[in-house]
Design an enzyme around this catalytic site. Sequence first.
Site, PDB file in Angstrom:
ATOM      1  N   HIS A 186     -24.912  47.774 140.877  1.00  0.00           N
ATOM      2  CA  HIS A 186     -24.676  47.571 139.446  1.00  0.00           C
ATOM      3  C   HIS A 186     -23.966  48.769 138.832  1.00  0.00           C
ATOM      4  O   HIS A 186     -23.873  49.854 139.427  1.00  0.00           O
ATOM      5  CB  HIS A 186     -25.986  47.286 138.705  1.00  0.00           C
ATOM      6  CG  HIS A 186     -26.983  48.419 138.729  1.00  0.00           C
ATOM      7  ND1 HIS A 186     -26.978  49.436 137.801  1.00  0.00           N
ATOM      8  CD2 HIS A 186     -28.023  48.686 139.567  1.00  0.00           C
ATOM      9  CE1 HIS A 186     -27.961  50.284 138.059  1.00  0.00           C
ATOM     10  NE2 HIS A 186     -28.614  49.849 139.120  1.00  0.00           N
ATOM     11  N   CYS A 200     -31.869  50.470 143.860  1.00  0.00           N
ATOM     12  CA  CYS A 200     -30.575  49.798 143.727  1.00  0.00           C
ATOM     13  C   CYS A 200     -29.443  50.824 143.785  1.00  0.00           C
ATOM     14  O   CYS A 200     -29.661  52.025 143.670  1.00  0.00           O
ATOM     15  CB  CYS A 200     -30.516  49.015 142.421  1.00  0.00           C
ATOM     16  SG  CYS A 200     -31.571  47.544 142.408  1.00  0.00           S
TER      17      CYS A 200
END
Length: 543
Positions: A446, A465
Amino acid sequence: MIGSKLVKRYRAASALWLLLYLSMGSVFASSWQDEPEARQQLHQLGLELALADVHPTLTEWWQQAVAESTASDMADDQLLLGVQSFWRHWSDLSFFDRQHLRTRKADLSFSEADRANLKLAGQLKRRWQLVQGLMPGYANYAQLQQQLTRLLELQDVSWPVLRTTTVRPGERMDVIPQIRERLRMLGDMPNAPEVALPAVPDMDLVLEDTGIPDDTTLSESDFTAPDAHDNGVAVSSSPLASSSQPAASQFIDPQLYDSDLEQGIRRFQQRHGLTVDGVIGPQTFAWLDTSPLKRSQLLMRSMMRTLIGDELPSSYLLVNIPEYHLRLYQNQVMVLESNVIVGRDERKTPVMANKITNVVFNPPWNVPRSIINKDIVPKLYRDPGYIERQGFEVLDGGEVVPRFIWQRRLEEGGGFPYRLRQRPGTGNALGAYKFHLPNSDAIYLHDTPTRGLFGRDSRDLSSGCVRVQGAEQLANWLLQDQLSSSRLAALKANRETRWIRVAEPLPLFMVYWPSWLDADGMPQFRNDIYGFDKAMNSPFGAG
């Protein structure tokens, strides 16, 4: 890449050898000594696997094959059969197990067909064909062997710890000559002659020793004052200076951290993923003190991990976790690279093979339960207003929970059983883009609003992440054949969350390669942030 293709090729060759053997009858078998090139290459293959410390028995067999006291045809046969068995095991490993080098318990047994195949190769003096069939598919394999040879040649060189206080350009320290020599041995500085300070003329010489007439009068102006940049060494313009004496500017103070050494340190820092500032601090010293043997082992273990499969797709995304870097390949050509941020040690980014299936514009952030419990709830006891300032919604099922309800329950000891969702916006933790991966660990790539973190050297900062500095470029590449540039810009500008399916899901490999060879064939090293290579056994015994 070595794998099932090699195994199939080996099995086909084995069947052919066996047929030839059965049709020939008994033939006098030659020795490995009769095929020195094959034997040398076999020992090299054994050395590489021993350095990687992939299997204790394989290391032992290599040691027996190369040690003068145990070397024999039987030891070489055993090593070749062991290497064959190892690569067969490797071909069945998953991507995950290859990255973790889960090979130490591999079954290295070999069949009678393997033995017969090797016997026939010996009778025909074609052992080299078997050895050639075991050559792994490392990129730049010849350069890898050269680097391993160079590092192992330094194995017996004294390698004392150099670490001391921080050293900056322009300073003088006793450790500087050793640093300069270490950089030279590691290939970060060109070979240079030994340096020494010039001899200072003895002012007590009698005039007849100088060859100057007795009636010569020497005045103070016949000598130049020392220049501050000459480190106290005077350059004389008087008749006392011999015409053959080189100028002081040609000499290097061996204890001075000069500009040449600074360039070498900067090259060294770049090769090790450190701040390229020329300052020799704790991290730079730590890598300077890393022994050549350990370097060869780190390099070899990482090269093993690069064998991620038999074939790579034409287009794919590669995230090298300890390098904090991402590379996008289209038709095997790199078209995009970007810095990334990965998970910290207690919340590691996992190695995985997956595919990007969707690009999410302006994604909300559904906060993982682990982050709610470990990070956010403790803050709420001290600062209940944190929820509103960060743009979170407190949800119970699909309903928004008012603040007075969740706050009262928290204060009364009822815990925080609610979900948290952060609304899209400039402060959203996912930024403007999320790249969805189908997996059960809620791991994905992301964007991020905290752009300044990409400037750090150590970027193991996330909760697992992967934050991508070039997220917008990656999104545009993924959707370039589906949406116009104006449409892509409009989707980003609109605060509405939109999921766009990628027409052709992009294969993604999250790998763990703390070392590799760069385009110039020089080893690159990075910190082993998750301790994959913390425990390594030396193939040469203690040390």
